[in-house]
Enzyme design. Sequence first.
Site, PDB file in Angstrom:
ATOM      1  N   SER A   1       0.815  -1.222   0.000  1.00 53.32           N
ATOM      2  CA  SER A   1       0.000   0.000   0.000  1.00 53.32           C
ATOM      3  C   SER A   1       0.846   1.269   0.000  1.00 53.32           C
ATOM      4  CB  SER A   1      -0.940   0.014   1.208  1.00 53.32           C
ATOM      5  OG  SER A   1      -1.828  -1.067   1.128  1.00 53.32           O
TER       6      SER A   1
ATOM      7  N   HIS B   1      -6.355  -9.635   4.736  1.00 54.10           N
ATOM      8  CA  HIS B   1      -5.124 -10.204   5.311  1.00 54.10           C
ATOM      9  C   HIS B   1      -5.389 -11.337   6.292  1.00 54.10           C
ATOM     10  CE1 HIS B   1      -1.982  -7.861   3.506  1.00 54.10           C
ATOM     11  NE2 HIS B   1      -2.612  -6.737   3.772  1.00 54.10           N
TER      12      HIS B   1
HETATM   13 MG    MG Z   1      -4.328   1.562   3.357  1.00 53.62          MG
HETATM   14 ZN    ZN Z   2      -2.436  -4.925   2.769  1.00 49.36          ZN
END
Ligand code: MG
Ligand code: ZN
Length: 354
Positions: free
Chosen positions: A75, A252
Amino acid sequence: MKNKLLSVLVTILCFQVGIAKPKLPKKIIFLIGDGMGLAQISGALADNTVTNAFERFKVIGLSKTKSSDNYVTDSGAGATVFSIGRKTYNGAIGVDSNGKEQDGLFEMLTDKGWGTGVVVTSSITHATPAAFYAHVGSRKSEDEIAEFLIRNHCDVAIGGGIKFFKDRKDKRDLLEELTEKGYKTIADSSEIKPIDAAKLIYLLAYDGMKKKQDGRGDYLKKATEIAIHNLSKNEEGFFLMVEGSQIDWGGHVNDFEYMKSELLDFNQTLNAVLDYAAKDKKTLVVVTADHETGGLSLLENKENKNTFKVNYSTLGHSGIMVPVFAFGPGAELFSGIYENTEIHYKFKKLLKIK
Ligand code: MG
Ligand code: ZN
């Protein structure tokens, strides 16, 4: 007079031959569903119980997400690319692949006189929002990331992260420093309240925000409305980034229900943003993801063929293209298949930034 006549003629000519100049937005709301691929959108909205905000878009594109050092981005690199327009290494925040600080959209927008803001369901110093206002070698340096807000390139920030401002290793009280810089600062973990302030740092959790499943309520929608209200004080225009941060966190841990509740929350916020933009007519809304999370697929469910079996293939991210949705003035620029870097340049074209 002559110039005016010429410009009228050019306009007529362009109209006649069908060269449509993109309309320029006065405001941009950029929504990022962290880890939100097509399987997440399809799966979370499959039971048709709410208005599917994604179906309200006519312009749709696909973004290729690889970073400079990994086919599968994280990210940090995935949001930095939107801000600085360059692929960088996983973990980077607002720096290029050599670790060099590069001007981001928020600096460029501040120079142009536009307001800027971030609204998230993580800490405001987490990788995605950080990439818009900070420049550090590693996303893990959240104490250091918080200090970049003092540079004054982000007018409104709403989310969690009290500890990175008030419980720091260096004992500085950044909220006090930000108050001195003209911000209204609030650290209050109770329910979100409307606040009227052109410059606002509003922290509602010690670290990340609560899960939707644990009673976060309509925080994301309300925070987005508060940000729009305050950024609208800037008559030049504004750019607001809104992140559904925890769509990724559900991925996740391969928890479909967690992901789904976060995506539905994002969908509700997106519906509110689209209602605003449809009325306002000067606002461009762009929605995308930095990457997909979990390698999610929706497989045949032999016990109940009206529904699907959830299948995750990783606890990490995947390298599949992610969708881009656009609505409002300039939206047409976002159709097609392109590298994620292009999103930065499309914004710059519409903002007339060189
Ligand atoms: Mg994020
Ligand atoms: Zn992630």
